[in-house]
Scaffold this motif. Structure first.
Motif, PDB file in Angstrom:
ATOM      1  N   SER A 153      79.168 103.862 -33.887  1.00  0.00           N
ATOM      2  CA  SER A 153      78.686 104.839 -35.062  1.00  0.00           C
ATOM      3  C   SER A 153      78.290 103.707 -36.015  1.00  0.00           C
ATOM      4  CB  SER A 153      80.122 105.550 -35.729  1.00  0.00           C
ATOM      5  OG  SER A 153      80.793 104.541 -36.183  1.00  0.00           O
ATOM      6  N   MET A 154      78.595 102.685 -36.138  1.00  0.00           N
ATOM      7  CA  MET A 154      78.244 101.693 -37.128  1.00  0.00           C
ATOM      8  C   MET A 154      76.945 101.311 -36.670  1.00  0.00           C
ATOM      9  SD  MET A 154      77.745  98.001 -37.731  1.00  0.00           S
ATOM     10  CE  MET A 154      78.972  97.371 -36.292  1.00  0.00           C
ATOM     11  N   CYS A 155      76.688 100.883 -35.316  1.00  0.00           N
ATOM     12  CA  CYS A 155      75.279 100.343 -35.006  1.00  0.00           C
ATOM     13  C   CYS A 155      74.331 101.378 -35.129  1.00  0.00           C
ATOM     14  CB  CYS A 155      75.226 100.079 -33.644  1.00  0.00           C
ATOM     15  SG  CYS A 155      76.127  98.475 -33.402  1.00  0.00           S
ATOM     16  N   ALA A 156      74.832 102.680 -34.895  1.00  0.00           N
ATOM     17  CA  ALA A 156      73.791 104.009 -34.987  1.00  0.00           C
ATOM     18  C   ALA A 156      73.612 104.240 -36.513  1.00  0.00           C
ATOM     19  CB  ALA A 156      74.284 105.036 -34.201  1.00  0.00           C
ATOM     20  N   ALA A 157      74.404 103.986 -37.257  1.00  0.00           N
ATOM     21  CA  ALA A 157      74.108 104.344 -38.657  1.00  0.00           C
ATOM     22  C   ALA A 157      73.109 103.407 -39.261  1.00  0.00           C
ATOM     23  CB  ALA A 157      75.348 104.153 -39.728  1.00  0.00           C
ATOM     24  N   PHE A 158      72.978 102.180 -39.016  1.00  0.00           N
ATOM     25  CA  PHE A 158      72.297 101.272 -39.655  1.00  0.00           C
ATOM     26  C   PHE A 158      71.203 100.545 -38.685  1.00  0.00           C
ATOM     27  CE2 PHE A 158      76.478 101.048 -41.434  1.00  0.00           C
ATOM     28  CZ  PHE A 158      75.919 101.578 -42.897  1.00  0.00           C
ATOM     29  N   GLY A 159      70.819 101.334 -37.427  1.00  0.00           N
ATOM     30  CA  GLY A 159      69.695 100.697 -36.613  1.00  0.00           C
ATOM     31  C   GLY A 159      70.031  99.335 -35.995  1.00  0.00           C
ATOM     32  N   ILE A 160      71.436  99.244 -35.645  1.00  0.00           N
ATOM     33  CA  ILE A 160      71.621  97.628 -35.516  1.00  0.00           C
ATOM     34  C   ILE A 160      71.728  97.379 -33.970  1.00  0.00           C
ATOM     35  CG2 ILE A 160      73.471  96.012 -35.400  1.00  0.00           C
ATOM     36  CD1 ILE A 160      74.483  97.071 -38.133  1.00  0.00           C
ATOM     37  N   ASP A 161      70.859  96.298 -33.388  1.00  0.00           N
ATOM     38  CA  ASP A 161      70.915  95.763 -32.362  1.00  0.00           C
ATOM     39  C   ASP A 161      72.254  94.696 -32.220  1.00  0.00           C
ATOM     40  OD1 ASP A 161      70.605  94.624 -29.628  1.00  0.00           O
ATOM     41  OD2 ASP A 161      68.593  94.123 -30.228  1.00  0.00           O
ATOM     42  N   PRO A 162      73.014  95.295 -31.360  1.00  0.00           N
ATOM     43  CA  PRO A 162      74.228  94.236 -31.143  1.00  0.00           C
ATOM     44  C   PRO A 162      73.994  93.096 -30.740  1.00  0.00           C
ATOM     45  CG  PRO A 162      74.795  96.578 -30.190  1.00  0.00           C
ATOM     46  CD  PRO A 162      73.197  96.462 -30.315  1.00  0.00           C
ATOM     47  N   HIS A 163      72.910  92.709 -29.912  1.00  0.00           N
ATOM     48  CA  HIS A 163      72.669  91.631 -29.265  1.00  0.00           C
ATOM     49  C   HIS A 163      71.960  90.542 -30.517  1.00  0.00           C
ATOM     50  CE1 HIS A 163      72.866  93.896 -25.742  1.00  0.00           C
ATOM     51  NE2 HIS A 163      73.363  92.688 -25.309  1.00  0.00           N
ATOM     52  N   GLU A 164      71.524  91.202 -31.589  1.00  0.00           N
ATOM     53  CA  GLU A 164      71.258  90.312 -32.811  1.00  0.00           C
ATOM     54  C   GLU A 164      72.203  90.272 -33.786  1.00  0.00           C
ATOM     55  OE1 GLU A 164      67.504  92.200 -33.954  1.00  0.00           O
ATOM     56  OE2 GLU A 164      66.325  91.081 -32.320  1.00  0.00           O
ATOM     57  N   SER A 165      73.497  90.509 -33.438  1.00  0.00           N
ATOM     58  CA  SER A 165      74.345  90.701 -34.579  1.00  0.00           C
ATOM     59  C   SER A 165      75.671  89.742 -34.281  1.00  0.00           C
ATOM     60  CB  SER A 165      74.908  92.228 -34.325  1.00  0.00           C
ATOM     61  OG  SER A 165      74.153  93.254 -34.630  1.00  0.00           O
ATOM     62  N   LEU A 166      76.408  89.496 -35.500  1.00  0.00           N
ATOM     63  CA  LEU A 166      77.577  88.692 -35.416  1.00  0.00           C
ATOM     64  C   LEU A 166      78.756  89.386 -36.205  1.00  0.00           C
ATOM     65  CD1 LEU A 166      77.800  85.045 -35.955  1.00  0.00           C
ATOM     66  CD2 LEU A 166      79.161  86.234 -37.440  1.00  0.00           C
ATOM     67  N   ARG A 173      92.080  91.426 -31.276  1.00  0.00           N
ATOM     68  CA  ARG A 173      91.835  92.781 -30.408  1.00  0.00           C
ATOM     69  C   ARG A 173      90.450  93.663 -30.964  1.00  0.00           C
ATOM     70  NH1 ARG A 173      96.198  97.466 -31.894  1.00  0.00           N
ATOM     71  NH2 ARG A 173      95.246  98.128 -33.875  1.00  0.00           N
ATOM     72  N   ASN A 174      89.985  93.331 -32.081  1.00  0.00           N
ATOM     73  CA  ASN A 174      88.892  94.134 -32.529  1.00  0.00           C
ATOM     74  C   ASN A 174      87.598  93.513 -32.252  1.00  0.00           C
ATOM     75  OD1 ASN A 174      90.630  95.893 -33.772  1.00  0.00           O
ATOM     76  ND2 ASN A 174      90.620  95.452 -35.972  1.00  0.00           N
ATOM     77  N   LEU A 175      87.778  92.359 -31.649  1.00  0.00           N
ATOM     78  CA  LEU A 175      86.477  91.533 -31.333  1.00  0.00           C
ATOM     79  C   LEU A 175      86.177  91.934 -29.964  1.00  0.00           C
ATOM     80  CD1 LEU A 175      87.364  88.174 -33.169  1.00  0.00           C
ATOM     81  CD2 LEU A 175      85.288  89.974 -33.576  1.00  0.00           C
ATOM     82  N   ARG A 176      87.015  92.451 -29.095  1.00  0.00           N
ATOM     83  CA  ARG A 176      86.768  92.982 -27.662  1.00  0.00           C
ATOM     84  C   ARG A 176      85.529  93.926 -27.388  1.00  0.00           C
ATOM     85  NH1 ARG A 176      89.197  92.076 -22.615  1.00  0.00           N
ATOM     86  NH2 ARG A 176      91.168  91.508 -23.716  1.00  0.00           N
ATOM     87  N   PRO A 177      85.843  95.034 -28.198  1.00  0.00           N
ATOM     88  CA  PRO A 177      84.739  95.980 -28.110  1.00  0.00           C
ATOM     89  C   PRO A 177      83.339  95.352 -28.659  1.00  0.00           C
ATOM     90  CG  PRO A 177      86.457  96.963 -28.936  1.00  0.00           C
ATOM     91  CD  PRO A 177      86.730  95.474 -29.082  1.00  0.00           C
ATOM     92  N   ALA A 178      83.411  94.629 -29.557  1.00  0.00           N
ATOM     93  CA  ALA A 178      82.098  93.858 -30.061  1.00  0.00           C
ATOM     94  C   ALA A 178      81.443  93.366 -29.272  1.00  0.00           C
ATOM     95  CB  ALA A 178      82.561  92.997 -31.512  1.00  0.00           C
ATOM     96  N   LYS A 179      82.213  92.212 -28.606  1.00  0.00           N
ATOM     97  CA  LYS A 179      81.644  91.624 -27.600  1.00  0.00           C
ATOM     98  C   LYS A 179      81.068  92.199 -26.260  1.00  0.00           C
ATOM     99  CE  LYS A 179      80.570  87.265 -25.827  1.00  0.00           C
ATOM    100  NZ  LYS A 179      79.611  86.608 -26.324  1.00  0.00           N
ATOM    101  N   ALA A 180      81.749  93.484 -26.064  1.00  0.00           N
ATOM    102  CA  ALA A 180      81.197  94.214 -25.000  1.00  0.00           C
ATOM    103  C   ALA A 180      80.059  94.960 -25.111  1.00  0.00           C
ATOM    104  CB  ALA A 180      82.550  95.265 -24.838  1.00  0.00           C
ATOM    105  N   ILE A 181      79.580  95.116 -26.288  1.00  0.00           N
ATOM    106  CA  ILE A 181      78.139  95.655 -26.703  1.00  0.00           C
ATOM    107  C   ILE A 181      77.041  94.494 -26.886  1.00  0.00           C
ATOM    108  CG2 ILE A 181      78.991  97.965 -27.038  1.00  0.00           C
ATOM    109  CD1 ILE A 181      78.666  97.275 -30.056  1.00  0.00           C
ATOM    110  N   GLY A 182      77.791  93.070 -26.824  1.00  0.00           N
ATOM    111  CA  GLY A 182      76.637  92.113 -26.932  1.00  0.00           C
ATOM    112  C   GLY A 182      76.512  91.464 -28.325  1.00  0.00           C
ATOM    113  N   MET A 183      77.695  91.856 -29.198  1.00  0.00           N
ATOM    114  CA  MET A 183      77.642  90.926 -30.295  1.00  0.00           C
ATOM    115  C   MET A 183      78.187  89.597 -30.239  1.00  0.00           C
ATOM    116  SD  MET A 183      79.013  93.631 -33.199  1.00  0.00           S
ATOM    117  CE  MET A 183      78.158  95.093 -33.771  1.00  0.00           C
ATOM    118  N   THR A 184      78.082  88.547 -31.041  1.00  0.00           N
ATOM    119  CA  THR A 184      78.670  87.310 -31.064  1.00  0.00           C
ATOM    120  C   THR A 184      79.756  87.593 -32.071  1.00  0.00           C
ATOM    121  OG1 THR A 184      76.407  86.244 -31.028  1.00  0.00           O
ATOM    122  CG2 THR A 184      78.271  85.026 -32.115  1.00  0.00           C
TER     123      THR A 184
END
Length: 223
Positions: A153-166, A173-184
């Motif tokens: 929902s956060m990525c969709a709301a702001f048009g964020i590409d996870p692979h360009e995000s940190l 534990r809150n970092l695991r889903p972020a890494k799963a979609i490509g975030m640093t």
């Protein structure tokens, strides 16, 4: 900027115990009010209420999510109550303020709290105008971190590409889903409460102790 982070266009930060030191224990005040809320709601003594609070945190992602699922609690009522605290322990961190201002690209807050509370915290830290937006629990439709839907929902709301995000968080534990979609991923290892299960934490790219110090380091500062 260090080469390893040259791809980052979106800098996403958790709020509590991430933008300020966990050692000041501001969140401890909120934690105590959550326990009291459960005591009053269910007629429990403090120890029983605290056990239930932690069970909801571990099983549902947040205490609020557990209370909503099990007892139909109004999230606005709950958040207004637990966030009604003094913030005298917070002070402006000029080193952090300067570092955040120098980061290239977009900067956002991603929190399981709500925006009014987040704005109070940011004001005390001198970061009122530092971030483009706050993506809070209401914006997540009450689907909190670490549930994957919160990140989507956060990525969709702001048009964020996870692979360009940190993403910077104090709760591993809150970092695991972020890494799963490509975030640093950046873990502020400060003793915050984590999950109950063993975790190899291979999904963490950077482990740090102090956010301001680390930001100055990656920005190339030597002092």
């Amino acid at each position: 900027m260090i080469t390893r982070l040259s791809h980052v266009r979106n800098w996403i930060f958790d709020l509590d115990n991430t933008l300020y030191p966990a050692s000041i224990d501001l969140f401890g005040l909120i934690d105590a009010k959550m326990t009291r809320f459960i005591q009053d709601l269910l007629g429990l003594d403090r120890d029983a209420a605290l056990r239930l609070q932690k069970d909801y945190f571990h099983d549902h992602g947040t205490t609020l999510s557990g209370l909503m699922a099990e007892h139909g609690v109004d999230p606005h009522h709950f958040l207004d109550y637990v966030h009604d605290i003094e913030m005298d322990v917070l002070a402006e961190d000029r080193r952090l303020v300067d570092a955040v201002a120098r980061l290239p690209g977009r900067k956002l807050i991603f929190t399981n709290g709500d925006a009014p509370y987040a704005r109070r915290v940011l004001a005390r830290l001198g970061l009122t105008d530092a971030f483009e937006a706050i993506h809070d629990i209401h914006a997540c439709a009450y689907e909190p971190k670490p549930r994957p839907g919160a990140y989507q929902s956060m990525c969709a709301a702001f048009g964020i590409d996870p692979h360009e995000s940190l993403f910077v968080e104090d709760m591993a534990r809150n970092l695991r889903p972020a890494k799963a979609i490509g975030m640093t991923t950046v873990w502020v290892n400060n003793g915050s409460e984590q999950g109950r299960e063993a975790d190899d934490r291979a999904y963490i790219d950077f482990e740090i102790a102090d956010l301001g110090e680390w930001l100055h380091e990656i920005l190339g500062d030597r002092t």
